[in-house]
Design an enzyme around this catalytic site. Structure first.
Site, PDB file in Angstrom:
ATOM      1  N   LYS A   1       0.838  -1.205   0.000  1.00 10.90           N
ATOM      2  CA  LYS A   1       0.000   0.000   0.000  1.00 10.90           C
ATOM      3  C   LYS A   1       0.876   1.261   0.000  1.00 10.90           C
ATOM      4  CE  LYS A   1      -3.729  -2.310   2.511  1.00 10.90           C
ATOM      5  NZ  LYS A   1      -3.010  -3.573   2.788  1.00 10.90           N
TER       6      LYS A   1
ATOM      7  N   CYS B   1      -8.746  -6.814   7.224  1.00  8.18           N
ATOM      8  CA  CYS B   1      -9.029  -8.016   6.435  1.00  8.18           C
ATOM      9  C   CYS B   1      -9.860  -8.983   7.262  1.00  8.18           C
ATOM     10  CB  CYS B   1      -7.738  -8.679   5.958  1.00  8.18           C
ATOM     11  SG  CYS B   1      -6.585  -9.094   7.278  1.00  8.18           S
TER      12      CYS B   1
END
Length: 615
Positions: free
Chosen positions: A357, A476
């Site tokens: 990211k 997640c």
């Protein structure tokens, strides 16, 4: 005469003997006939192949007895040009089965008696008989074992064929699903045979639950059916009872089965093009030339590629080593797209490892501004540094700090990305151990840490930023305790509000879950599931900070009212300043709150004594 105890030769040896006798009978003068004394022999018809026969010291007892030449009435045996035996020539007859014949029998078991007149079927049987009798003992034993194995396999196949239709008939007959007794359940669990039995029970149970009023068994409650379904699913898919009960609260029953099935299949391999070094079109062409089968990830991504199969390892191609792409899951691209970083901004990636990211943020910023890549685990930062160097990121600073202490370390960022540590219930296909090793304590422990981190992330953002003031929170996990519950907590504790993520797909977050009610704006959050979006389970929320002040907690509010009411806290940065007297009163009240109860009572009693009495 043949020696006693001598074994009969195989059919191949008998053919060779017939060939020798044929050569001995028709050979020219000067050649020693077959059946003579020891020494070398060279029968007619074998000169082209070289000398054959017995030439060692044991030739005396190896010399066969002289066979009687007969002209058979039936089929004959001839030798072809390559020495093979053919029909229409000499024939070696078998000795009689009863052993009472006085005819001479040679070493190879051939009898001099002529065939009697036999029926055609008997002749065919006699043709097969010499071949079987000519086998050696080992060969005959092997053949018997093979015959027994074939018979056993045929019997098994016959049993399966007989059982198959019966089982299918039983399924057809028992169309009406009936709740089994506890004894029947224990028997089936002990046998556990056969997962297809449990799978059929799951399907039948779900059909009843979908139309419970019509199909239910009399005297049975819905809770009994649900308890059995949870038990069967836990056994069939290997989940803990705790996690499966949580999933049953989140998903409707048909969707739950799809979710569990999707977790058994790995997600497709995806890569992200590094636009700092190449374009997606050029990268795709280079990988296709190396034997990689790929496609664009989707309309929502301009950099993603999905890999179907490859003749080369994707993580070791020259393009990968040169930093042209990053192996990254499709769901990991979404938080950065929601953050939407702008050029020349100051951005904090609070939990950055392994750097996917962070590098995506850098390429969207075109290596301008500054990115602070932080992670509390120093070991994981090694992969971050390696990936940033490989991908050509030059605007990142790597730090190793606890995210909960970050506002004290450094603040004033334009945007913050918080990919919080979680239970991992969205990536079960990658880590199947999550099915059984998570319990209620693990979920609550993660939720507590996430609440601390999200408050630190909000405090690290500057609400007065001209282009920013945004926080993206993602996990997640699909647990409500780690997602909506945490965001709702942040809405109450800080001056933030939820805004649209900018993602045009994904399911809306929960505004109510069982007995809890969340802020209505949680509809702006997005959930992603493996069975609907073919990517890892993910949760994304985007917050906008509208004040740097930290609101004070209100005591008189009940938790239920606080959960239902929006965080309508005035912006103290724009409010009028309080008078000095009121400031002193507030500071005294805060000091009293910090004191323990005995000390507070003692202080109040002293104040009452000093206070003058009213007339």
């Amino acid at each position: 005469e043949p020696e006693t105890g001598r074994k009969k030769l195989s059919s191949h040896g008998r053919k060779r003997a017939a060939k020798r006798r044929l050569g001995a009978g028709s050979g020219p003068a000067g050649k020693r006939p077959l059946g003579g004394g020891g020494g070398e022999r060279e029968p007619t018809g074998q000169t082209a192949r070289g000398k054959s026969g017995f030439s060692d010291g044991n030739s005396k007892w190896l010399v066969p007895a002289k066979a009687k030449k007969t002209q058979p009435k039936g089929n004959h045996v001839e030798l072809s040009s390559d020495g093979e035996v053919e029909e229409g020539s000499w024939e070696m007859e078998e000795e009689e089965e009863d052993g009472s014949s006085d005819e001479m029998v040679d070493d190879y078991g051939a009898s001099s008696s002529e065939e009697e007149e036999l029926l055609p079927i008997e002749k065919s049987a006699l043709k097969q008989k010499p071949d079987r009798e000519g086998l050696s003992e080992d060969d005959s034993e092997e053949e018997e074992e093979e015959d027994e194995a074939e018979e056993a396999s045929k019997q098994k196949m016959g049993q399966k064929e007989e059982e198959g239709p019966d089982l299918q008939l039983n399924v057809d007959i028992d169309e009406q699903f009936k709740l089994p007794t506890s004894e029947e359940i224990e028997k089936e669990d002990i046998l556990f045979i056969y997962l297809h039995v449990i799978h059929q029970r799951i399907q039948g149970n779900m059909e009843v639950l979908q139309d419970f009023r019509e199909k239910r068994e009399e005297g049975r409650s819905r809770q009994e059916y649900l308890a059995l379904l949870r038990r069967d699913m836990a056994a069939y898919y290997s989940y803990s009872d705790f996690l499966l009960s949580k999933l049953m609260d989140i998903f409707p029953l048909p969707e739950l089965v799809n979710f569990l099935e999707a977790n058994e299949v790995p997600r497709p391999v995806t890569i992200r093009t590094n636009t700092l070094k190449t374009r997606r079109r050029d990268l795709a062409q280079a990988l296709i030339n190396r034997g990689v089968n790929l496609d664009p990830l989707g309309k929502w991504s301009k950099t993603g590629l999905v890999i179907y199969d490859s003749t080369v390892p994707i993580g070791a191609t020259p393009e990968y080593l040169a930093g042209h792409y990053m192996l990254q899951g499709a769901s990991s691209l979404l938080p950065v797209m929601a953050l939407a970083p702008q050029e020349n901004e100051r951005i904090l990636d609070m939990c950055c490892a392994p750097g996917g990211k962070t590098s995506y943020i850098a390429q969207l910023m075109k290596n301008t501004g500054m990115i602070l890549a932080n992670d509390s685990n120093a070991e994981r930062l090694r992969s971050v540094v390696g990936n940033l160097h490989r991908l050509g990121v030059t605007n990142a600073v790597v730090s190793n700090c606890d995210g909960r202490q970050f506002p004290k370390v450094l603040g004033g960022f334009d945007r913050v990305l918080l990919d919080a540590p979680c239970s991992g219930t969205g990536v079960i296909s990658k880590d199947p151990a999550v099915k059984t090793n998570k319990d209620e304590a693990d979920i609550l422990r993660c939720a507590h840490l996430q609440k601390e981190l999200i408050l630190s992330a909000i405090d690290s953002v500057n609400a007065a930023s001209e282009t920013g003031g945004y926080i993206v929170y993602c996990t997640c996990s699909i647990m409500v305790e780690e997602n909506e519950w945490v965001v709702d907590y942040a809405l109450k504790k800080r001056n933030v509000r939820l805004v649209a993520t900018g993602l045009d797909f994904g399911k809306e977050g929960f505004t109510r879950f069982r007995d809890r009610r969340f802020h209505p704006s949680l509809k702006c959050t997005r959930r992603f599931y493996p069975h609907t979006h073919n990517m890892d389970g993910f949760f994304i929320a985007k917050l906008k900070k509208f004040s740097n002040a930290i609101p004070q907690a209100r005591k008189d509010e009940e938790p239920a009212v606080e959960a239902a009411a929006p965080p309508a806290v005035p912006d103290t940065s724009t409010a009028e300043p309080l008078p000095k007297k009121k400031k002193l009163e507030r500071s005294k009240a805060e000091e009293e709150q910090k004191l323990p109860q005995p000390a507070l009572k003692k202080k109040r009693s002293l104040q009452a004594q000093k206070r003058p009495l009213k007339a």
